[in-house]
Design an enzyme around this catalytic site. Structure first.
Site, mmCIF file in Angstrom:
data_model
loop_
_atom_site.group_PDB
_atom_site.id
_atom_site.type_symbol
_atom_site.label_atom_id
_atom_site.label_comp_id
_atom_site.label_asym_id
_atom_site.label_seq_id
_atom_site.Cartn_x
_atom_site.Cartn_y
_atom_site.Cartn_z
ATOM 1 N N HIS A 124 -1.780 -27.702 4.205
ATOM 2 C CA HIS A 124 -2.020 -29.139 4.033
ATOM 3 C C HIS A 124 -3.393 -29.459 4.610
ATOM 4 O O HIS A 124 -3.533 -29.769 5.785
ATOM 5 C CB HIS A 124 -0.927 -29.952 4.741
ATOM 6 C CG HIS A 124 -0.869 -31.376 4.302
ATOM 7 N ND1 HIS A 124 0.204 -31.912 3.612
ATOM 8 C CD2 HIS A 124 -1.760 -32.389 4.417
ATOM 9 C CE1 HIS A 124 -0.026 -33.190 3.353
ATOM 10 N NE2 HIS A 124 -1.228 -33.501 3.838
ATOM 11 N N HIS B 174 -6.984 -31.342 3.290
ATOM 12 C CA HIS B 174 -7.675 -32.097 2.245
ATOM 13 C C HIS B 174 -9.160 -31.743 2.180
ATOM 14 O O HIS B 174 -9.852 -31.749 3.197
ATOM 15 C CB HIS B 174 -7.535 -33.596 2.495
ATOM 16 C CG HIS B 174 -6.144 -34.109 2.283
ATOM 17 N ND1 HIS B 174 -5.707 -34.590 1.070
ATOM 18 C CD2 HIS B 174 -5.080 -34.212 3.123
ATOM 19 C CE1 HIS B 174 -4.440 -34.978 1.179
ATOM 20 N NE2 HIS B 174 -4.036 -34.756 2.415
ATOM 21 N N ASP C 253 -11.574 -33.517 0.832
ATOM 22 C CA ASP C 253 -12.421 -34.660 1.173
ATOM 23 C C ASP C 253 -12.219 -35.121 2.615
ATOM 24 O O ASP C 253 -12.854 -36.081 3.055
ATOM 25 C CB ASP C 253 -12.201 -35.825 0.206
ATOM 26 C CG ASP C 253 -10.763 -36.314 0.187
ATOM 27 O OD1 ASP C 253 -9.874 -35.574 0.635
ATOM 28 O OD2 ASP C 253 -10.516 -37.442 -0.283
ATOM 29 N N GLY D 75 -1.946 -40.734 -1.205
ATOM 30 C CA GLY D 75 -2.243 -42.158 -1.214
ATOM 31 C C GLY D 75 -1.175 -42.936 -0.478
ATOM 32 O O GLY D 75 -0.312 -42.351 0.175
ATOM 33 N N GLU E 29 5.800 -39.455 5.678
ATOM 34 C CA GLU E 29 4.672 -39.707 6.578
ATOM 35 C C GLU E 29 4.642 -41.202 6.895
ATOM 36 O O GLU E 29 5.019 -41.629 7.981
ATOM 37 C CB GLU E 29 3.359 -39.268 5.950
ATOM 38 C CG GLU E 29 2.163 -39.478 6.870
ATOM 39 C CD GLU E 29 0.818 -39.235 6.184
ATOM 40 O OE1 GLU E 29 -0.168 -39.057 6.903
ATOM 41 O OE2 GLU E 29 0.763 -39.250 4.938
ATOM 42 N N ASP F 124 -4.444 -31.323 8.122
ATOM 43 C CA ASP F 124 -4.521 -32.507 7.268
ATOM 44 C C ASP F 124 -5.974 -32.823 6.935
ATOM 45 O O ASP F 124 -6.473 -32.420 5.893
ATOM 46 C CB ASP F 124 -3.822 -33.697 7.922
ATOM 47 C CG ASP F 124 -3.468 -34.800 6.917
ATOM 48 O OD1 ASP F 124 -3.650 -34.585 5.712
ATOM 49 O OD2 ASP F 124 -3.016 -35.876 7.355
#
Length: 368
Positions: free
Chosen positions: A23, A25, A27, A188, A218, A306
């Site tokens: 997990h 990201h 970006d 999102g 989450e 994350d």
């Protein structure tokens, strides 16, 4: 060039442990120095003018408790990822930073639909990121380091084009291993945008044999997790920390609700991200974060960063925090890493080979 990962000393033996990052990201993991260069080249104004100040701004914003300010951080990272060249560079450096962290398998989670402002098409951005990932793998190999990476194509749950993004993932997945696409996710705002709203996308993925992980548990609670695993065919849960809302823990013993029992019994992997979760009001402290109690109950927990930039973290730092603040030992770290490679969206024979040839001997060589 490889950077020392955030939050750990350069001589910390945890850096030497072989790791898996499920997990993570794309970006959320840019280098501040790279952001400054890319922003300058496109005329984008950043909130700081030097790398250390920019790093500090991201950390302070992510820890502010202000959701608007937290989301602003991604507006800056995404802004500099709108051309093929920039996407390639960010993806390449993302790989090299994984290698510096001791990661031998990583899944780059990112949303292609957020990178079209420069006029690129969806397929082009996927191919640009793949070029960058492959360049990072090749550069690491030239330095004697091994890593394997894949793309997790992500749809934004607040948008209405998840089916198109699912079809993008299917299209590239069907090209075979060389495409680099290994699975699908939705991300999102979780509240108000349940997984079931994207059922047509998940049905298409299921019928095309594309593995799925879903951000659930989450920001929203157990209903989100319920939909992810029972309606939308999720093989893994992105975060999933709020599964504890379906259990009652007394003196270390868990009275599990039917959903928690299902997640435990089926060993559905939880992609837990302790530092990030604290920033979104899960856990309070590393010591009280649900990951340790879930581990003790036998849930298939995994350790993830994350967003490395926003949380100022790395897999090594997350491991170090669990050891220092939550009482974990090396056996616990190995068990969570075994869970992670077992849950990777890779063929079974590849996972087994990595387990036997990289993970187990790698842990045996190190004492933390």
């Amino acid at each position: 060039m490889m950077n020392v990962p955030a939050g750990v000393a350069s001589d910390d033996p945890i850096l030497q442990l072989p790791k898996v990052s499920l997990h993570d990201h794309l970006d959320g993991g840019l280098r501040p120095s790279t952001m400054l260069e890319l922003a300058d080249s496109i005329g984008h104004t950043l909130p700081a003018s030097d790398a250390e100040s920019l790093r500090r701004w991201f950390s302070e914003s992510a820890n502010s408790g202000d959701l608007v300010r937290y989301l602003e951080t991604f507006s800056h990272t995404v802004a500099v990822m709108q051309s093929e060249d920039n996407l390639r560079r960010v993806a390449k450096e993302w790989v090299l930073d994984q290698v510096a962290d001791g990661v031998f398998y990583a899944e780059a989670r990112w949303a292609p639909e957020q990178h079209l402002e420069g006029g690129l098409e969806l397929d082009a951005v996927v191919e640009a990121v793949q070029d960058g990932l492959e360049a990072g793998v090749s550069e690491a190999a030239a330095e004697g380091k091994y890593i394997r990476v894949g793309q997790l194509i992500t749809a934004m749950r607040q948008a209405d084009n998840s089916l198109a993004i699912a079809e993008l993932a299917i299209r590239h997945r069907e090209k075979g291993a060389d495409s680099g696409v290994i699975g699908f996710d939705i991300a999102g705002p979780e509240n108000g945008f349940p997984p079931s709203a994207h059922l047509s996308a998940f049905n298409a993925l299921h019928q095309a044999y594309v593995p799925v992980t879903i951000h659930a548990g989450e920001a929203a609670g157990k209903e989100s997790i319920h939909e992810a695993v029972t309606i939308c065919h999720a093989q893994r849960l992105g975060h999933g920390a709020r599964i504890v809302e379906d259990m009652d823990i007394v003196d270390g013993q868990g009275q599990l609700g039917s959903l928690a029992a299902w997640v435990l019994d089926q060993q559905i992997p939880l992609e837990l991200c302790p530092s990030s979760n604290l920033q979104t009001d899960i856990g309070g402290t590393i010591a009280s974060h649900p990951i340790t109690g879930l581990k003790d109950l036998g849930f298939a927990v995994t350790i993830n960063p994350d967003n490395r930039l926003m949380s100022g973290t790395s897999v090594s730092r997350e491991m170090r925090l669990l050891v220092d603040e939550a009482g974990w030992n090396q056996t616990d770290l190995e068990w969570a890493t075994v869970n992670a490679i077992t849950a990777a969206f890779l063929p079974l024979d590849v996972r087994e080979r990595m387990l036997d040839e990289i993970l187990i001997p790698g842990f045996a060589r190190v004492t933390i």
